[in-house]
Design a protein around this motif. Sequence first.
Motif, mmCIF file in Angstrom:
data_model
loop_
_atom_site.group_PDB
_atom_site.id
_atom_site.type_symbol
_atom_site.label_atom_id
_atom_site.label_comp_id
_atom_site.label_asym_id
_atom_site.label_seq_id
_atom_site.Cartn_x
_atom_site.Cartn_y
_atom_site.Cartn_z
ATOM 1 N N UNK A 18 5.977 22.751 45.453
ATOM 2 C CA UNK A 18 6.152 21.308 45.261
ATOM 3 C C UNK A 18 6.913 20.748 46.449
ATOM 4 N N UNK A 73 5.986 14.980 45.461
ATOM 5 C CA UNK A 73 4.580 15.301 45.254
ATOM 6 C C UNK A 73 4.405 16.151 44.011
ATOM 7 N N UNK A 74 3.150 16.337 43.606
ATOM 8 C CA UNK A 74 2.837 17.208 42.480
ATOM 9 C C UNK A 74 2.879 18.664 42.902
ATOM 10 N N UNK A 75 2.503 19.534 41.992
ATOM 11 C CA UNK A 75 2.516 20.967 42.262
ATOM 12 C C UNK A 75 1.171 21.405 42.825
#
Lengths: 114, 114
Positions: A38, A42-44
Motif C-alpha cells: 500500500x 492508495x489502495x492495496x
Amino acid sequence: AQSVTQLDSQVPVFEEAPVELRCNYSSSVSVYLFWYVQYPNQGLQLLLKYLSGSTLVKGINGFEAEFNKSQTSFHLRKPSVHISDTAEYFCAVKSGGYGNKLVFGAGTILRVKS
Amino acid sequence: EPEVTQTPSHQVTQMGQEVILRCVPISNHLYFYWYRQILGQKVEFLVSFYNNEISEKSEIFDDQFSVERPDGSNFTLKIRSTKLEDSAMYFCVIARDRVNGEQFFGPGTRLTVL
C-alpha cells in the motif's frame, strides 16, 4: 481461527540493501498466502501469492517470498531495495475452505533511506 | 487500468446520518467484498457477496450495514446511522474466482464521521 503476525511494525533500510519482512500465520486448514503493498493514499496492490506448488514465489517489483509450512511463515524478501519501495506491506492469509475472506496482519512500514 | 473504481473518494458526514459507498467493477467479476481499515489499524473483512446474496460477514457487519448490487453493476455498502467509530477507509474488493482468484482492491473511500 486464522491469524497473521507481522513482527516488525517498521523496517528502516538503506537503498540497495537487502530486506526481509517477516510474516507468520496460524491456521488449522490449508491456506493461501498473499503479500500486498500500500503506497500512501492508495489502495492495496497484490505483490505475490502462494496457492500451491513451489514454495518460492516471485512477485512484482523484484520481490519474492518463501512458504515454510513447518515454521508457518511466509517472509517477503528483496535483494536490493529502491527508494520507491517505501510503502506499507501487508501479509494476508485465506483459508482453503469455503470461506474466502482475507485475514490481514498489522502491516510493516518499509522506509528506504538514501 | 484499475479493475474497480470507488466513489466518492472522501465522504464527510455527521453522526447518525446514512451514507452509501459505491463500487464499480470495470469488467466481469462474480465475487464482491468490502473491507475497512481504521487509521493505523489492520485491514478488516466486512462482508462477501456472491450471486446477489451475502455469503459471509464479520461481527463488524451488524444491522447498521447492508450491501446490494441494485443494477447488476454497481456494488454498494450502506451504513444506516453512522457512528464515530465507523470512520475508516473502506475498500471494495472484487474477484473472478472464489478460491484461486486474486482479490483486486479498489482505491478506497475515506469516511469521516463527525
